[in-house]
Every structure is written in structure tokens, then in C-alpha cells.
Design an enzyme around this catalytic site. Structure first.
Site, PDB file in Angstrom:
ATOM      1  N   TRP A 331      35.044  36.073  39.999  1.00  0.00           N
ATOM      2  CA  TRP A 331      36.483  36.180  40.292  1.00  0.00           C
ATOM      3  C   TRP A 331      36.767  37.499  41.018  1.00  0.00           C
ATOM      4  O   TRP A 331      37.634  37.556  41.884  1.00  0.00           O
ATOM      5  CB  TRP A 331      37.287  36.117  38.981  1.00  0.00           C
ATOM      6  CG  TRP A 331      38.762  36.303  39.181  1.00  0.00           C
ATOM      7  CD1 TRP A 331      39.678  35.337  39.489  1.00  0.00           C
ATOM      8  CD2 TRP A 331      39.503  37.535  39.099  1.00  0.00           C
ATOM      9  NE1 TRP A 331      40.927  35.883  39.603  1.00  0.00           N
ATOM     10  CE2 TRP A 331      40.849  37.235  39.374  1.00  0.00           C
ATOM     11  CE3 TRP A 331      39.155  38.855  38.826  1.00  0.00           C
ATOM     12  CZ2 TRP A 331      41.853  38.197  39.373  1.00  0.00           C
ATOM     13  CZ3 TRP A 331      40.153  39.822  38.825  1.00  0.00           C
ATOM     14  CH2 TRP A 331      41.480  39.485  39.095  1.00  0.00           C
ATOM     15  N   HIS A 332      36.018  38.540  40.656  1.00  0.00           N
ATOM     16  CA  HIS A 332      36.287  39.852  41.258  1.00  0.00           C
ATOM     17  C   HIS A 332      35.844  39.944  42.704  1.00  0.00           C
ATOM     18  O   HIS A 332      36.326  40.793  43.446  1.00  0.00           O
ATOM     19  CB  HIS A 332      35.612  40.966  40.441  1.00  0.00           C
ATOM     20  CG  HIS A 332      36.330  41.260  39.166  1.00  0.00           C
ATOM     21  ND1 HIS A 332      36.088  40.566  38.008  1.00  0.00           N
ATOM     22  CD2 HIS A 332      37.288  42.157  38.865  1.00  0.00           C
ATOM     23  CE1 HIS A 332      36.865  41.033  37.047  1.00  0.00           C
ATOM     24  NE2 HIS A 332      37.609  42.003  37.542  1.00  0.00           N
ATOM     25  N   GLY A 333      34.919  39.117  43.102  1.00  0.00           N
ATOM     26  CA  GLY A 333      34.489  39.200  44.498  1.00  0.00           C
ATOM     27  C   GLY A 333      33.354  38.247  44.787  1.00  0.00           C
ATOM     28  O   GLY A 333      32.599  37.871  43.884  1.00  0.00           O
TER      29      GLY A 333
END
Lengths: 504, 328
Positions: A331-333
Site C-alpha cells: 500500500w505504501h508504494g
């Protein structure tokens, strides 16, 4: 537009608040419309190209939510596609498709191409700002509708719920049910100077964290991480970079969260707490209860529990934890460094689960003599695990991450400026001297002193300062005296730097 | 409303506290040393008759050039006015302009990065603190924005440096580069190849990655905008300005187009440009503690080459000519 920019502080914010309270004198809906328009302007200021995407996402999700809400209860006879579950699945799939297209398309393509041995055109395209946040916020809304926990479909309030500028770009991730009733409350439309002052104080303290602390740590971290790809970092350079990033991320995100909470407070809206001194945690489970709390809540409620949570035995629980954290990392990258970061935290959680079961049977754990060493040891271990995780989180690629980690392990020696060693001779027991240590802050002797002092100050704050919510109002007000001018100095004469969570 | 007024009062107190703290906290080892350097060099320059040579650049100016050798080569007295690249060029020009007289020669081997500076970068230098603490009269002669920017230049790192430097100064901390390490003319001395060994590792690391763009010269920039009227003014005052190249390791790729852009800029304002055959590029072993500071033996060798070329240029009757103006 950045919260830490002159345009936001001295133009956008006063105009938005003034317009809101003036409009509220005429009509509450006009005030909500004004706030929504202001939020859209805030979003579009960055790059107006993505405004239609945001608006389309809002319109589609509101429509889908209404549709799901109107469908019959489970168990009522009808075609499969008329079932609520099928509708919810399709709606979530549509949201995820949007996210995958914009955020993960290039990553997936490059990996598939690499596996197949073909060259792909997977250049990173610009990511629509805040797409992870507004997509997850709306997925949560759809699930809440499905579970009959959300039933307010007023388009104006829904539009504001998604676009409300304090949280739109970098969270906190909000629940429909915690925001919609607030936008329907009469008192938010009445100007309240006391509320405005309280919110401003929280905002100023958040601004200080971001502009004075986080941005300074960012400079030291960049020196090390920027060089690690091509150079071998020595012990202090690597630890300086890793600890600086650990503190940069903390003060950046904590500062953003405080600013968001303060901005919402100015009109009497309460945003959920997103941070609760995470680096004070003594185990990794506690860390995740304190760090990015609204994302943890989302992952728990909408991923971990639906996967079965801890209801299907220890092994399945550990698998669920790993899946949740791997996806949380992703989700963060879109990158392997984020996957590894998520996987590491999944592993940490699994190990902690195992340790908890094991340790509960050990008699020594109950001994009062063990309490203080155990607390110190568990905090140190947790903090070390978190710092190692952040190395992957920050590194541009895996070789860079491993380069920093090998430096932290002392595999390339330990250097300090020889003038520093000359001044404090005991340092020669822990470092060799060099005229300049290239990537220790800016490479100067005083730069190194500055970095170590700031790391000491930062660690002191994260470990011993009370959380904002637990501070007495008088303390918060008094903190304005040492903080406001330094923060203002950075806003006016520094360069406005982005919040780290904008990229997610 | 009581809370709002309290908050406003606290913010005002914060600003007052900021001003009070930074009127006391200063940086004796860095900013104070710059002022001492400046005083030292200006005082020496005032003793010199015209025509004289003034070397004006960043720190490469004082580490890589030796005035007494230029004097031997040209017969002109010389002062090395160079201090550091982080000090605003406009501030430096203002300090030296009153001492430049007809017939003087200003040799300017500015670092390539200086040509790329914006006004914001120029005005964000250490001279802000220096003006607040040591040159208030000069500061007050500037416009209100510059005055505010100078008083607003102090931040938390400055506070840490300031407190650290004040404590170190009390304990007699030895600073490697100070007025004591200068020749009477203002050149750096004593930076021997032996002493430079401590920086070998640093220099090796600094050359990794190719130094792409290190020597880039833009077509337009605020520095060029600032220099243009200075060069024109000097021309009309009968002062010869000779643009030169800063010293860099030979591993750095200095694009011919960049040096030609500089030549065209200086000659476009009716001034001179001097390029040595080696384009001021030296083996890495010649460098002391950064990629622009030659060690003492190479400083001497570079100045010997420069002195000959400068003497030849001046003997050829080089003096300011009618300029063409900036641009193609």
C-alpha cells in the site's frame, strides 16, 4: 498545496475559514459546499489534471454505496448479481483496479517483463495525489454500507467527507460514520474563537515538528541514503542516516497528523488520533497500535479480520498477519523495498506472537527483578527492528538498503572527523579519524556535531515528551513560545518540502 | 476571544524570544572567522597602492592561488579577497567595490556553481548572520526585504552550531583554517600534501559518480544578472576584470561549451577571460580537502602558470573594452 507553505498559511486557510463562517450565516449547506470547493481547490493546486479522477471516484463510490444500500439483505432470493456481497465485491474490485492502474501498473509490468525477459516501457508515471488515501477511505465506506453501518448518502456531506482538505492527501484514514454526523452538527457552523485558538496551537506545534525537526533530519538522511548506492558507508554514516530517517518519518508524519487535527479543530471537527508515541513501544504489536493508527485499524478491520484474523488457529493467524503486512507494505508504494518492509513487519509480528506464547510460561517473566531489564531489552529490540525496517522503506532500491545495513553492521569501518576525536580523545576507542567523513551529515565537523545533537534531541522528544492529546492545554499554549518563530522562519525563509506520506 | 488574544501574545513573545536569542548566540568559529578574514584582507588591501591585483572567488580562490607569486610575475601588489562560495556574491562585491581603483585588476576564478546561484541562494548565505552580528550599518542600508531575511535567517541548526561553537571557542578549539593560516596577502598556506593525506578517502569518495554537472554554466542566471552591471561598472571605472576557471580534478568533465559561455560572458562586457592550457584541471593527488582546493605545492604550480599568463595578458595592453552586452 502544502500545509507548510506561505500560500496555505496566509491565503488559503484564512480565506477558507472566513468563507465558511460567512457562508454558514446564510446556509449550512452553502458552508459545506464552500468547504468542499475549497478542498477541491486545495487538491487541484498541486495538479488540476487529477481533479476529474477524484470527482469521478467520489461520484462512482457514492452511487455504488447507494446501490449496495438498496440491495436486499443476504438470504433474500434473487439473481447472484443482485446480491449485496456480489455488488460489494464488484465495487471494491473497481476501486482496486483504479489503484492498480495508477499505482501498481508500472511495477507489475516491469516485474512481468523481467520474468519473461522482455524490455518494457514501465517508466514511473505521476501518481494521482492521495489516491491510496481516498481509495481506501471509500472502500471502507462501501464495506460500512454493506454492513449497514453507514446510511447517510447526502452527496454534499459525502463529497466533503472524502475531500475534506485536512485529511485528503495523507490521511488519517477516516470512517464514514465518524465524519458524516460531525458535518451535520449545528455547532461547527458557528464561529468559535476558543476552538480556533486551540486548533491553531495544535497546528503550530505540528508545523514545528515538520518544518524544524523533520526537514532537518531529512537533510542528514539524504546524505547517507543518497550516497549508499554508489559508496560504502561507514558505521556512523550509516547509523546517522538510518536514525535520521527514523526521526524524519516520525516528525514528518506526526507533524502532518497534528496539523490535520488542528485544522479540523478550528471548525470543531474531530479527526481520529493517528499517532500515539510509537517509538515508545516495547513490542512490535504495540508499535502497530501506535503508528499510523487509522491505517492499522483499516488493515485490521477490512483485511486481517475478513481473512479470518485469529479465529482459525495459530498457523492461520500467522499467515493472515503476513498477508496483511505484505499488502500493507505494498500500500505504501509499488516497489520491492516496500514489500520487504511489509514482510519484515509481518515476520516481526509472527515472532512476537510466538514469543508471547513461549514467554507466558516462563517463571522468570513474573519476577520483579526482571521488569526493568526486560523493559529496556524489549524496547531496544523493538526499536532496532523498526529502524532496520525503515532502511528498506527509505532506500531507493534493494542494493542501497543492503549497503546501508552493511554500514550499520560496521562492515566498512567506523570513521569520525579527526578534529572531533582530537577534542574528545575517548572517541578513538570507537572510531578511526579522518579529515572529513563524506556522508556524515554535510561532511563537516560541525555538521556531524549538529546531526548527533539533533538525533539526541529527537530521541529525547519521541521517548519522553507526552503525546499531544495528553498535554495540558496550558502546556500546549506555552510550547508556542519556543516553537512558533522557528516554524515560521522555516515557512517564510526555508523551502517548503513535501510530506513523506504524500508519495503514498 | 481571550484565547485568541493569548495565542497572538504568545506568538509575539515567540518572535521576540527568537530575536533575543539570536542576538546573543553567534557562530564565532565560522561566521566570526569570515568577518575576521574579511577584516584582515580589507585592511591589507587598504595598504596597497593601485594598480593592484584582487583575487575574488570562493574558497578555491584562497586555497589554489598565491598572491606573492602573481606579484613576482606581474609586478603588481596583490590581495586574495576570496573567502567562501557560501557567502553571497553581491555582499562580497559590495565589500570590495570601494577599494577598486582605476588600473586595478580583479581576477575572478569563480566556482562553476556560483554562476548557477539564484538571488534566493545568494541571499541565504552566511553573510546574513554576519550582517546581523557584525555589519549592522551595511545591513540597514539594504532594502526592507533583505533586512527581514537577514534577521529571519536563524534556525535550529544555527542555534546548535552557535552554542557548540561558543563553547568550543571558550575551550580553545583549534580551527584548521583561520586568519592564522593565511599569508599576509590573504592566501591559504600550510595545506601541505602531507596534511592532505587525512582527506584522501574523502576525496576518493567525492570523485565517485562522475561529478556530472559540476562544471555546468547556465545561459542565464541571477549571478550572471548580478555580474553584468558589475563588469560594466568596472569597465567604465577603468578596472580590468579577468574571468578565470576554478581548479578542479582532471577527472571532472568540463564541457568546452561551458568555458566558452564564460569567455563570451566576460568579453561581452568588455572584460577579459583567461584560460590556462590545462583549463585549471589537476590530478586528484593535487587536491587538499575538497575537489576545488589545491594543496600547497600544486597551489604554487598553478599560480606560477597563471602568473605567466596573466602577465602576458596585462603586457598585451589588456584593459576594459566596449562591451557587446549579454546574450548572443
Amino acid at each position: 498545496m502544502l500545509f507548510n507553505s506561505v500560500a496555505f498559511l496566509f491565503v488559503f486557510l484564512p480565506c477558507t475559514l472566513l468563507g465558511f463562517f460567512l457562508a454558514a450565516r446564510l446556509s449550512q449547506r452553502l458552508a459545506l459546499a464552500w468547504l468542499t470547493l475549497a478542498s477541491l481547490f486545495f487538491y487541484g493546486w498541486w495538479n488540476p489534471v487529477w481533479l476529474p479522477l477524484l470527482l469521478a471516484s467520489i461520484a462512482c463510490n457514492l452511487g455504488l454505496g447507494r446501490w449496495i444500500g438498496r440491495l436486499p439483505q443476504p438470504g433474500v432470493a434473487g439473481p447472484w448479481w443482485r446480491s449485496r456481497k456480489a455488488a460489494l465485491t464488484m465495487a471494491i474490485a473497481a476501486n482496486l483496479a483504479l489503484l492498480i492502474h495508477y499505482k501498481y501498473g508500472g511495477f507489475l509490468l516491469s516485474n512481468v517483463s523481467a520474468v519473461m525477459g522482455v524490455v518494457s516501457d514501465s517508466a514511473n508515471h505521476e501518481l494521482p495525489l492521495g489516491i491510496s488515501f481516498f481509495t481506501f477511505t471509500q472502500i471502507a465506506f462501501l464495506v460500512d454500507v454493506y454492513q449497514r453501518r453507514a446510511d447517510d448518502f447526502d452527496p454534499l456531506r459525502y463529497g466533503l467527507f472524502v475531500t475534506y482538505f485536512p485529511h485528503l492527501i495523507a490521511g488519517p484514514l477516516l470512517h464514514h460514520r465518524e465524519m458524516m454526523p460531525q458535518f451535520a452538527r449545528d455547532d461547527i457552523f458557528r464561529f468559535n474563537a476558543s476552538r480556533l485558538a486551540d486548533g491553531s496551537v495544535v497546528f503550530i506545534l505540528g508545523l514545528f515538528k515538520k518544518t524544524v525537526l523533520a526537514d532537518a533530519f531529512g537533510r542528514y538522511a539524504s546524505a547517507g541514503f543518497g550516497a549508499a548506492g554508489a559508496h560504502e558507508l561507514t558505521f556512523y554514516e550509516a547509523w546517522g542516516a538510518a536514525l535520521s530517517y527514523t526521526l524524519q518519518l516520525y516528525f514528518d508524519f506526526s507533524g502532518y497528523s497534528d496539523m490535520a487535527i488542528g485544522l479540523a479543530m478550528m471548525i470543531g471537527v474531530t479527526l481520529p488520533l493517528n499517532f500515539y508515541s510509537p517509538y515508545k513501544a516495547r513490542n512490535i504489536t504495540e508499535f502497530w497500535r501506535r503508528w499510523h493508527m487509522t491505517l492499522s485499524r483499516f488493515l485490521r478491520d477490512y483485511l486481517y479480520i475478513p481473512l479470518g484474523g485469529n479465529r482459525q488457529g495459530a498457523l492461520r493467524q500467522r499467515v493472515n498477519l503476513m498477508i496483511t503486512m505484505l499488502l500493507g507494505g505494498l500500500w505504501h508504494g509499488a516497489g520491492w523495498t516496500f514489500v520487504i518492509w511489509g514482510g519484515l513487519h509481518g515476520l516481526y509480528l509472527v515472532i512476537h506472537q510466538g514469543w508471547r506464547s513461549l514467554a507466558s510460561g516462563l517463571p522468570v517473566m513474573a519476577s520483579p527483578l526482571w521488569t526493568i531489564p526486560a523493559a529496556t531489552l524489549s524496547w531496544s529490540l523493538t526499536f532496532l527492528a523498526v529502524v532496520i525496517g525503515w532502511v528498506f522503506f527509505r532506500a531507493q532500491d534493494l542494493p542501497t538498503a543492503f549497503s546501508v545495513l552493511s554500514g550499520m553492521a560496521g562492515m566498512h569501518g567506523a570513521l569520525l572527523p579527526d578534529q572531533l576525536i582530537g577534542f574528545m580523545p575517548w572517541l578513538e576507542h570507537v572510531a578511526d579519524g579522518a579529515g572529513k567523513v563524506a556522508f556524515l551529515a554535510d561532511g563537516t565537523v560541525m555538521g556531524a556535531v549538529e546531526m548527533f545533537t539533533m538525533i539526541g534531541l529527537g530521541m529525547g522528544l519521541v521517548l519522553f515528551a507526552p503525546v499531544m492529546g495528553a498535554m495540558k492545554p496550558l502546556t500546549r499554549y506555552l510550547l508556542v513560545v519556543p516553537c512558533a518563530a522557528l516554524a515560521l522562519q522555516r515557512v517564510v525563509y526555508g523551502t517548503s518540502s513535501e510530506f513523506l506520506y504524500f508519495q503514498f | 476571544m481571550k484565547k485568541m488574544l493569548s495565542l497572538a501574545g504568545l506568538v509575539v513573545m515567540s518572535v521576540l524570544l527568537y530575536l533575543a536569542v539570536f542576538s546573543v548566540v553567534h557562530r564565532p568559529l565560522v561566521v566570526g572567522e569570515i568577518q575576521r578574514n574579511l577584516d584582515f584582507k580589507l585592511a591589507y588591501a587598504k595598504t596597497l597602492p593601485s594598480p593592484k591585483i584582487v583575487i575574488l572567488a570562493g574558497s578555491n580562490g584562497r586555497y589554489s592561488h598565491r598572491c606573492e607569486m602573481l606579484t613576482q610575475a606581474t609586478g603588481l601588489p596583490c590581495v586574495n579577497a576570496s573567502i567562501g562560495v557560501g557567502i553571497g556574491l553581491d555582499f562580497q562585491l559590495d565589500q570590495w567595490r570601494p577599494l577598486l581603483k582605476r588600473g586595478d585588476v580583479v581576477y575572478m576564478p569563480l566556482e562553476y556553481s556560483q554562476y548557477r546561484f539564484s538571488f534566493a541562494e545568494m541571499h541565504g548565505g552566511l553573510q546574513n548572520a554576519l550582517m546581523v552580528h557584525s555589519q549592522r550599518d551595511y545591513l540597514l542600508s539594504l532594502d526592507a526585504r533583505r533586512i527581514a531575511a537577514a534577521y529571519g535567517s536563524f534556525d535550529l541548526p544555527f542555534l546548535i552550531h552557535g552554542l557548540g561553537e561558543m563553547a568550543l571557542e571558550r575551550k580553545g578549539f583549534w580551527r584548521r583554517s583561520s586568519t592564522e593560516s593565511l599569508t599576509p596577502q590573504g592566501d591559504e598556506k600550510g595545506h601541505t600534501a602531507e596534511a592532505g593525506k587525512a582527506y584522501e578517502g574523502f576525496l576518493l569518495e567525492a570523485t565517485k559518480g562522475g561529478n556530472i554537472g559540476l562544471s555546468k554554466v547556465p545561459d542565464t542566471s541571477d549571478t550572471l544578472t548580478l555580474l553584468e552591471p558589475f563588469l560594466t561598472q568596472m569597465r567604465s571605472d577603468g578596472v580590468t576584470v579577468v574571468g578565470g576557471l576554478p581548479t578542479l580534478p582532471s577527472s571532472v568533465n568540463v564541457d568546452r561549451a561551458d568555458t566558452e559561455r564564460l569567455r563570451s560572458f566576460y568579453s561581452g562586457q568588455g572584460q577579459q577571460f583567461l584560460e590556462l592550457a590545462n583549463r585549471s584541471l589537476y590530478p586528484l593527488s593535487c587536491f587538499f580537502d575538497t575537489l576545488s582546493h589545491l594543496n600547497e605545492p600544486c597551489q604554487v604550480a598553478h599560480t606560477a602558470a597563471l602568473g605567466g599568463a596573466l602577465a602576458q595578458l596585462l603586457a598585451s595592453g589588456a584593459s576594459p573594452k566596449e562591451g557587446r552586452g549579454l546574450g548572443p
